[in-house]
Write an enzyme that holds these catalytic residues in place. Structure first.
Site, PDB file in Angstrom:
ATOM      1  N   SER A 170      -8.185  -5.913 -10.317  1.00 27.14           N
ATOM      2  CA  SER A 170      -6.743  -5.847 -10.882  1.00 27.14           C
ATOM      3  C   SER A 170      -6.205  -5.917 -10.387  1.00 27.14           C
ATOM      4  CB  SER A 170      -6.352  -4.630  -9.550  1.00 27.14           C
ATOM      5  OG  SER A 170      -6.601  -3.083  -8.950  1.00 27.14           O
ATOM      6  N   LYS A 226       0.820  -1.062  -0.291  1.00 34.98           N
ATOM      7  CA  LYS A 226       0.106  -0.273  -0.265  1.00 34.98           C
ATOM      8  C   LYS A 226       1.037   0.964   0.121  1.00 34.98           C
ATOM      9  CE  LYS A 226      -4.501   1.226   0.469  1.00 34.98           C
ATOM     10  NZ  LYS A 226      -5.338   0.134   0.121  1.00 34.98           N
ATOM     11  N   THR A 251     -15.269  -2.703  -6.514  1.00 32.57           N
ATOM     12  CA  THR A 251     -15.104  -2.976  -5.268  1.00 32.57           C
ATOM     13  C   THR A 251     -16.925  -3.309  -4.921  1.00 32.57           C
ATOM     14  OG1 THR A 251     -13.329  -2.091  -5.078  1.00 32.57           O
ATOM     15  CG2 THR A 251     -14.150  -1.951  -2.955  1.00 32.57           C
ATOM     16  N   ASP A 268      -7.285   4.400  -4.512  1.00 28.31           N
ATOM     17  CA  ASP A 268      -7.479   4.205  -2.675  1.00 28.31           C
ATOM     18  C   ASP A 268      -8.507   5.732  -2.796  1.00 28.31           C
ATOM     19  OD1 ASP A 268      -7.848   1.975  -0.160  1.00 28.31           O
ATOM     20  OD2 ASP A 268      -7.521   4.761   0.885  1.00 28.31           O
TER      21      ASP A 268
HETATM   22  P1  NDP Z   1     -12.952   7.699  -2.156  1.00 27.16           P
HETATM   23  O1  NDP Z   1     -11.964   8.742  -2.523  1.00 27.16           O
HETATM   24  O2  NDP Z   1     -13.226   7.662  -3.854  1.00 27.16           O
HETATM   25  O3  NDP Z   1     -13.870   8.489  -1.751  1.00 27.16           O
HETATM   26  C1  NDP Z   1     -14.153   8.193  -0.291  1.00 27.16           C
HETATM   27  C2  NDP Z   1     -14.891   8.519  -0.081  1.00 27.16           C
HETATM   28  O4  NDP Z   1     -15.739   8.221   2.031  1.00 27.16           O
HETATM   29  C3  NDP Z   1     -15.681   9.462   0.192  1.00 27.16           C
HETATM   30  O5  NDP Z   1     -17.219   9.861  -0.170  1.00 27.16           O
HETATM   31  C4  NDP Z   1     -14.874  10.668   1.647  1.00 27.16           C
HETATM   32  O6  NDP Z   1     -15.212  11.648   1.537  1.00 27.16           O
HETATM   33  C5  NDP Z   1     -14.972   9.526   1.957  1.00 27.16           C
HETATM   34  N1  NDP Z   1     -14.392   9.436   3.690  1.00 27.16           N
HETATM   35  C6  NDP Z   1     -12.603  10.219   3.765  1.00 27.16           C
HETATM   36  N2  NDP Z   1     -12.050  10.013   4.384  1.00 27.16           N
HETATM   37  C7  NDP Z   1     -13.409  10.298   5.535  1.00 27.16           C
HETATM   38  C8  NDP Z   1     -13.141  10.215   6.852  1.00 27.16           C
HETATM   39  N3  NDP Z   1     -11.911  10.728   7.156  1.00 27.16           N
HETATM   40  N4  NDP Z   1     -14.503  10.576   7.313  1.00 27.16           N
HETATM   41  C9  NDP Z   1     -15.192  10.264   6.553  1.00 27.16           C
HETATM   42  N5  NDP Z   1     -15.388  10.123   5.099  1.00 27.16           N
HETATM   43  C10 NDP Z   1     -14.568  10.209   5.012  1.00 27.16           C
HETATM   44  O7  NDP Z   1     -12.854   6.438  -2.014  1.00 27.16           O
HETATM   45  P2  NDP Z   1     -12.574   5.109  -1.999  1.00 27.16           P
HETATM   46  O8  NDP Z   1     -14.933   4.631  -2.212  1.00 27.16           O
HETATM   47  O9  NDP Z   1     -11.627   4.409  -2.750  1.00 27.16           O
HETATM   48  O10 NDP Z   1     -12.475   3.729  -0.317  1.00 27.16           O
HETATM   49  C11 NDP Z   1     -13.762   4.274   0.657  1.00 27.16           C
HETATM   50  C12 NDP Z   1     -12.817   2.632   1.052  1.00 27.16           C
HETATM   51  O11 NDP Z   1     -12.945   1.680   0.391  1.00 27.16           O
HETATM   52  C13 NDP Z   1     -10.980   3.092   1.367  1.00 27.16           C
HETATM   53  O12 NDP Z   1     -11.273   2.268   3.018  1.00 27.16           O
HETATM   54  C14 NDP Z   1     -10.494   2.346   0.946  1.00 27.16           C
HETATM   55  O13 NDP Z   1      -9.755   1.697   1.304  1.00 27.16           O
HETATM   56  C15 NDP Z   1     -11.734   0.971   0.899  1.00 27.16           C
HETATM   57  N6  NDP Z   1     -11.416   0.666  -0.487  1.00 27.16           N
HETATM   58  C16 NDP Z   1     -11.871   0.964  -1.942  1.00 27.16           C
HETATM   59  C17 NDP Z   1     -10.931   0.218  -2.726  1.00 27.16           C
HETATM   60  C18 NDP Z   1     -10.971   1.289  -3.936  1.00 27.16           C
HETATM   61  O14 NDP Z   1     -11.024   0.425  -4.842  1.00 27.16           O
HETATM   62  N7  NDP Z   1     -11.271   2.312  -5.013  1.00 27.16           N
HETATM   63  C19 NDP Z   1     -10.658  -1.341  -2.767  1.00 27.16           C
HETATM   64  C20 NDP Z   1     -10.713  -1.577  -1.658  1.00 27.16           C
HETATM   65  C21 NDP Z   1     -11.279  -0.848  -0.277  1.00 27.16           C
HETATM   66  P3  NDP Z   1     -14.780  13.585   1.256  1.00 27.16           P
HETATM   67  O15 NDP Z   1     -15.213  13.277  -0.420  1.00 27.16           O
HETATM   68  O16 NDP Z   1     -15.611  13.802   2.241  1.00 27.16           O
HETATM   69  O17 NDP Z   1     -13.528  13.204   1.737  1.00 27.16           O
END
Ligand code: NDP
Length: 449
Positions: A381, A122, A205, A162
Site C-alpha cells: 500500500s 484503522k 499480504t 481488510d
Molecule cells: P477477507 O474478508 O478477504 O477474508 C477473511 C476470511 O476470514 C474469510 O474466509 C472469512 O470467512 C474468515 N473469517 C472472518 N471472520 C471470521 C470469524 N469471526 N471466524 C472465522 N472465520 C472468519 O479478509 P482478509 O483476508 O483481507 O483478512 C484476513 C485477516 O488478515 C484479518 O485479520 C485482517 O485484519 C488481516 N490482514 C489483512 C490484510 C490485507 O491486506 N487484506 C493486511 C494485513 C492483515 P467468512 O467469509 O465466512 O466471513
C-alpha cells in the site's frame, strides 16, 4: 508495567481485544525503555496507547427493497509520528471500538517495521456485506464515505481494505470520495489496476507472509519445500498465502471460512486453488462447496460452542492462521504443538491468544507475529502511495522485489533487535522492540503535543 496495564483497563473498560494487543507490547518493550530513559520520562508508552483521534459516526442507507438500515462507522487515527495514518477498513458485524483500537494500535508498529513513512490507523463498520447485492454494497459505501471523507486525505489518512473490504468496496468508496472532493488522489489503497492501484497489492499480504516464513526457516537452515501446511481463512490473505506456498513446493491441506473448514489430504494444488479463487472472489461462495466439487476433500462445520477448533488438530509442519483475531486459543496452540508443528506464521491480525503464543514459543517452534509477518500488505500500500504521488506505475517484478526486500528487512531487524536485548530467536519481542524504538524516537523528536 503492571500499573500501565491496570490504568489502560480502567481507561478503556470492556475493550478486551485492545487490552490483549496492548499487553503483548507493554510486556515486551521494557528493555528498550530501560535502555532509553527519555522514553520513560516522556511517557511514550502511555502516549502511544491513546488514539490521537477516534471518530465515530452514523451510516444510513437503503437496501434493494427500500428498507432503511442504520450502521455504525468508525475511524481510529492512532498515531502519526511516522507519517499519515494508514490502515484498513473492516466491514463485519463484529466491528466495534475495541477491535478497531487493537487493529489501529498493531498497525502503528507494523507500519514502523516496514520502514516506510506511515502512521497507523484503522476503521470500519458493523455492516455485513455478506449476502448483499452489489447495489446494496455500493449504497452502503457511498453513505459511509459521505462522512469519512472529512477526515481522510492523501497526506492525512489513507485507508485500505481488510475483512469484508476488497476491490469492489474500495472502488465504490473511491468513486464517492472523488465525486465529493472533485479530486483524483491516492486517498485509498487497494485501488483497481487501471485507476491508480499497484500491481501485486491483492497478493501482497499472503505473499509477504510466506516470504517472511521462508526467511525464518532459512535462518534455521531449513526450507518450506515438502512441508505440510494448515491455512485458515479463504479470503485475500489466505488464498495468496496458499498460492505462494504452492510455488515454494509446500502442500496446503486446509482452508476455512466462518462456517467451517475443508481438509484435503492430497493438497490444494494450483487447479483447485484457481477454483477456490473463483468461488470466493467472483461468486462469493462458501468453503463447503469445495468439498462438493472435490470428492477427496471433506468439509467440517465448526461448532463455535466448542472449547477448541478442530482445524488446528490436523497434523502438519506449519500453521498459517489467516482468518481473524483469536482464532487460535490456548487449547488450539497446545493441539498444534502436540502434533509437532514447527512453524506458525500469523497472516491475520492477532490470531493467537497470549497464552497460545507462549505455548508455541516454549515448544521451540518458530513463531512469526502478525505485526512483522503480515506487513507486506501495508508495505505494498505504501508502494501504491508512492506510485500515485509520482504519477506512474511500477512493473510486477519491481513491486515483488521491493516486497521481498521489505519482508527480509523486517525479518532481519526483528531477529537482530531480539538478540541485542537478550531474547535470541524471539520474533515477538524483537519486532515489538524494533517498532517501538522507531515510533518512540519520532515522538521524542516531535515533542509533547
Ligand atoms: P477477507 O474478508 O478477504 O477474508 C477473511 C476470511 O476470514 C474469510 O474466509 C472469512 O470467512 C474468515 N473469517 C472472518 N471472520 C471470521 C470469524 N469471526 N471466524 C472465522 N472465520 C472468519 O479478509 P482478509 O483476508 O483481507 O483478512 C484476513 C485477516 O488478515 C484479518 O485479520 C485482517 O485484519 C488481516 N490482514 C489483512 C490484510 C490485507 O491486506 N487484506 C493486511 C494485513 C492483515 P467468512 O467469509 O465466512 O466471513
Amino acid at each position: 508495567m503492571s500499573d500501565i496495564i491496570e490504568k489502560l483497563i480502567q481507561k478503556n473498560p470492556g475493550e478486551s481485544e485492545f487490552h490483549q494487543a496492548a499487553e503483548e507490547v507493554i510486556k515486551t518493550v521494557q528493555p528498550v525503555i530501560d535502555a532509553n530513559p527519555k522514553y520513560h520520562e516522556e511517557r511514550i508508552l502511555e502516549r502511544v496507547l491513546e488514539p490521537e483521534r477516534l471518530i465515530s459516526f452514523k451510516v444510513e442507507w437503503t437496501d434493494d427493497r427500500g428498507r432503511v438500515h442504520i450502521n455504525k462507522g468508525f475511524r481510529v487515527e492512532m498515531n502519526s509520528a511516522l507519517g499519515p495514518y494508514k490502515g484498513g477498513l473492516r466491514f463485519h458485524p463484529s466491528v466495534n471500538q475495541s477491535i478497531l483500537k487493537f487493529l489501529g494500535f498493531e498497525q502503528v508498529f507494523k507500519n514502523a517495521l516496514t520502514t516506510l513513512p506511515l502512521g497507523g490507523g484503522k476503521g470500519g463498520s458493523d455492516f455485513d456485506p455478506k449476502g448483499r447485492s452489489d447495489r446494496e454494497v455500493m449504497s452502503f459505501c457511498q453513505a459511509f464515505m459521505s462522512e469519512l471523507f472529512r477526515h481522510i486525505g492523501a497526506f492525512t489518512d489513507v485507508p485500505a481494505g481488510d475483512i469484508g473490504v476488497g476491490g469492489r468496496e474500495i472502488g465504490y468508496l473511491f468513486g464517492t470520495y472523488k465525486k465529493i472532493k472533485n479530486e483524483f488522489t491516492g486517498v485509498l489503497t487497494g485501488k483497481g489496476l487501471g485507476w491508480g492501484g499497484s500491481v501485486l497489492r491483492p497478493e501482497a499480504t499472503g505473499y509477504g507472509l510466506i516470504y517472511f516464513a521462508n526467511n525464518m526457516v532459512k535462518a534455521n537452515g531449513d526450507s518450506l519445500e515438502g512441508k505440510t501446511c494448515i491455512v485458515s481463512g479463504s479470503g485475500n490473505v489466505a488464498l495468496y498465502a496458499i498460492e505462494k506456498l504452492n510455488s515454494l513446493g509446500a502442500k496446503v491441506i486446509s482452508a476455512s471460512d466462518s462456517s467451517g473448514y475443508i481438509y484435503d489430504e492430497a493438497g490444494i494444488d494450483s487447479d483447485k486453488l484457481a477454483y477456490l479463487m473463483e468461488l470466493k472472489f467472483a461468486k462469493r461462495g462458501r468453503i463447503s462447496e469445495y468439498a462438493e466439487k472435490y470428492s477427496e476433500a471433506n468439509y467440517f462445520a465448526v461448532d463455535r460452542s466448542m472449547d477448541h477448533n478442530p482445524l488446528w488438530k490436523l497434523k502438519a509442519d506449519c500453521a498459517f492462521p489467516c482468518a481473524t483475531q483469536n482464532e487460535i486459543n490456548d487449547i488450539d496452540a497446545q493441539n498444534l504443538v502436540n502434533n509437532g508443528v514447527k512453524i506458525v506464521g500469523e497472516g491475520a491480525n492477532m490470531p493467537t491468544s497470549l497464552g497460545g503464543i507462549d505455548i508455541i514459543q516454549k515448544s521451540g517452534a518458530l513463531f512469526a507475529p502478525a505485526k512483522a509477518s503480515n506487513a507486506g500488505g501495508v508495505a505494498t500500500s505504501g508502494f501504491e502511495m508512492t506510485q500515485n504521488r509520482m504519477g506512474l506505475y511500477w512493473k510486477k517484478e519491481e513491486v515483488d522485489a521491493r516486497l521481498q526486500e521489505v519482508m527480509k528487512s523486517i525479518h532481519d531487524t526483528s531477529l537482530q533487535v531480539a538478540e541485542k536485548y537478550g531474547k535470541p530467536g524471539d520474533y515477538v519481542s524483537g519486532s515489538n522492540m524494533a517498532a517501538f524504538e522507531k515510533v518512540a524516537e519520532a515522538m521524542v523528536s516531535q515533542g509533547v503535543n
